[in-house]
Scaffold this motif. Structure first.
Motif, short mmCIF file in Angstrom:
data_model
loop_
_atom_site.label_atom_id
_atom_site.label_comp_id
_atom_site.label_asym_id
_atom_site.label_seq_id
_atom_site.Cartn_x
_atom_site.Cartn_y
_atom_site.Cartn_z
N SER A 142 3.92 0.79 6.28
CA SER A 142 2.97 0.06 5.30
C SER A 142 1.57 -0.19 6.22
O SER A 142 0.36 -0.22 5.81
CB SER A 142 3.59 -1.29 4.68
OG SER A 142 2.60 -2.08 4.12
N GLU A 143 2.00 -0.56 7.33
CA GLU A 143 0.75 -0.86 8.33
C GLU A 143 -0.24 0.24 8.42
O GLU A 143 -1.31 0.25 8.49
CB GLU A 143 1.17 -1.49 9.50
CG GLU A 143 1.77 -2.93 9.60
CD GLU A 143 2.59 -3.35 10.82
OE1 GLU A 143 2.21 -2.47 11.93
OE2 GLU A 143 3.02 -4.52 10.89
N ALA A 144 0.36 1.47 8.66
CA ALA A 144 -0.07 2.80 8.82
C ALA A 144 -0.99 3.24 7.44
O ALA A 144 -2.19 3.46 7.57
CB ALA A 144 0.84 3.78 9.08
N THR A 189 -4.89 5.26 -0.43
CA THR A 189 -3.64 5.07 -0.90
C THR A 189 -3.64 4.10 -1.96
O THR A 189 -4.55 3.05 -1.72
CB THR A 189 -2.89 4.53 0.19
OG1 THR A 189 -2.45 5.68 1.04
CG2 THR A 189 -1.32 4.28 -0.24
N GLN A 190 -3.09 4.25 -3.41
CA GLN A 190 -2.96 3.38 -4.45
C GLN A 190 -1.68 3.21 -4.80
O GLN A 190 -0.75 4.02 -4.84
CB GLN A 190 -4.02 3.90 -5.53
CG GLN A 190 -5.66 4.15 -4.83
CD GLN A 190 -6.43 4.40 -5.94
OE1 GLN A 190 -5.79 4.79 -7.28
NE2 GLN A 190 -7.73 4.24 -6.08
N TYR A 227 8.04 5.19 -0.55
CA TYR A 227 7.15 5.34 -1.86
C TYR A 227 7.87 4.44 -2.87
O TYR A 227 9.16 3.85 -2.50
CB TYR A 227 7.36 6.75 -2.39
CG TYR A 227 6.70 7.98 -1.43
CD1 TYR A 227 5.25 8.07 -1.55
CD2 TYR A 227 7.83 8.38 -0.45
CE1 TYR A 227 4.93 9.13 -0.54
CE2 TYR A 227 7.05 9.31 0.32
CZ TYR A 227 5.68 9.75 0.27
OH TYR A 227 5.41 10.52 1.14
N MET A 228 7.16 4.01 -3.75
CA MET A 228 7.63 3.17 -4.87
C MET A 228 8.04 3.88 -6.25
O MET A 228 6.98 4.68 -6.68
CB MET A 228 6.75 1.78 -4.97
CG MET A 228 6.68 1.10 -3.81
SD MET A 228 6.54 -0.68 -4.25
CE MET A 228 7.99 -1.09 -5.21
N HIS A 270 0.84 -1.28 0.12
CA HIS A 270 -0.04 -0.14 0.04
C HIS A 270 0.88 1.30 0.05
O HIS A 270 0.45 2.10 0.83
CB HIS A 270 -1.01 -0.27 1.12
CG HIS A 270 -2.03 -1.01 1.19
ND1 HIS A 270 -3.22 -1.15 0.44
CD2 HIS A 270 -1.95 -2.36 1.88
CE1 HIS A 270 -3.79 -2.13 0.72
NE2 HIS A 270 -3.14 -3.00 1.37
N LEU A 271 1.84 1.12 -0.87
CA LEU A 271 2.76 2.45 -0.99
C LEU A 271 2.55 3.28 -1.94
O LEU A 271 2.09 2.69 -3.18
CB LEU A 271 4.16 2.09 -1.02
CG LEU A 271 4.92 1.06 -0.08
CD1 LEU A 271 6.32 0.90 -0.51
CD2 LEU A 271 4.98 1.83 1.32
#
Length: 226
Positions: free
Chosen positions: A127-129, A136-137, A78-79, A46-47
């Motif tokens: 990621s958990e947050a 978030t997409q 981020y990715m 979910h980044l």
């Protein structure tokens, strides 16, 4: 001679105001790697993703004052996806000068992150947050191979105030993250308009100076009659 009005216009065109601070990191994208289609995927992190087609993100980043546990403030991840292999890029973070903040940007390949305990713990926490935020997409390419990297951003507040609320909980910083590819791995693409402007200005100045010189030369060599 050049009229004063023209000189004023030229002077104003050369002026530029600084509205924001900038920090950046330059890197070369890795070779395309196989993307696992079974089991855990990058989408499950979910980044937020930045790609050449979606090259900027505007968001509010949380910041914190440096501490022993977090010497560089708060972490966000981020990715960088769908990159062209072996191409030079830079990622910039821009923020208003009215929000004093220190930023650090680092780019890592996937194996380095997963093999470094501190990084994987920071990534997992973020990621958990993010999983609690439905907005978030993370967009992938859907291809079996892809050149991608992790972007690690750290933000620490850099101001002092007598306001206890601000000192205990610094406000989020409005930023823009920009992915900028290099042309021929030499010059950022965003500088192309500036380069064209400089060349046009140089050519125009050369032509204008030639016209002025010819006019001055002809006037000094004009015969005088008594």
């Amino acid at each position: 001679m050049i009229p004063k009005a023209c000189m004023t216009v030229l002077f104003v065109l050369l002026l530029a105001q600084a509205h924001a601070n900038t920090e950046k990191v330059i890197f070369v994208s890795p070779p395309a790697a196989s993307i696992t289609t079974s089991g855990p995927s990058f989408e499950q992190l979910h980044l937020p993703s930045i790609t050449p087609k979606k090259s900027s993100l505007r968001l509010s980043l949380p910041a914190a004052f440096p501490s022993e546990k977090q010497p560089r403030g708060l972490d966000t991840w981020y990715m960088l996806r769908n990159l062209n292999p072996s191409q030079r890029y830079e990622v910039r973070v821009c923020w208003a000068a009215t929000q004093p903040t220190n930023f650090w940007l680092d780019v890592y390949n996937t194996s380095h992150v997963f093999d470094t305990p501190d990084l994987i713990q920071s990534l997992a926490t973020f990621s958990e947050a993010q999983q609690t935020d439905e907005r978030t997409q993370s967009t992938g390419s859907g291809a079996p191979k892809e050149s991608l990297l992790f972007l690690h951003v750290q933000a620490s507040a850099d101001f002092f105030s007598t306001n206890r609320t601000l000192m205990s909980s610094p406000p989020a910083v409005d930023v823009e993250l920009i992915l900028d590819p290099y042309l021929a791995n030499a010059v950022p693409r965003s500088l192309l308009p500036t380069a064209v402007y400089v060349v046009a200005l140089a050519v125009g100045s050369w032509i204008l100076s030639g016209m002025i010189w010819k006019r001055l030369f002809s006037s000094t060599n004009k015969p005088h009659t008594d």
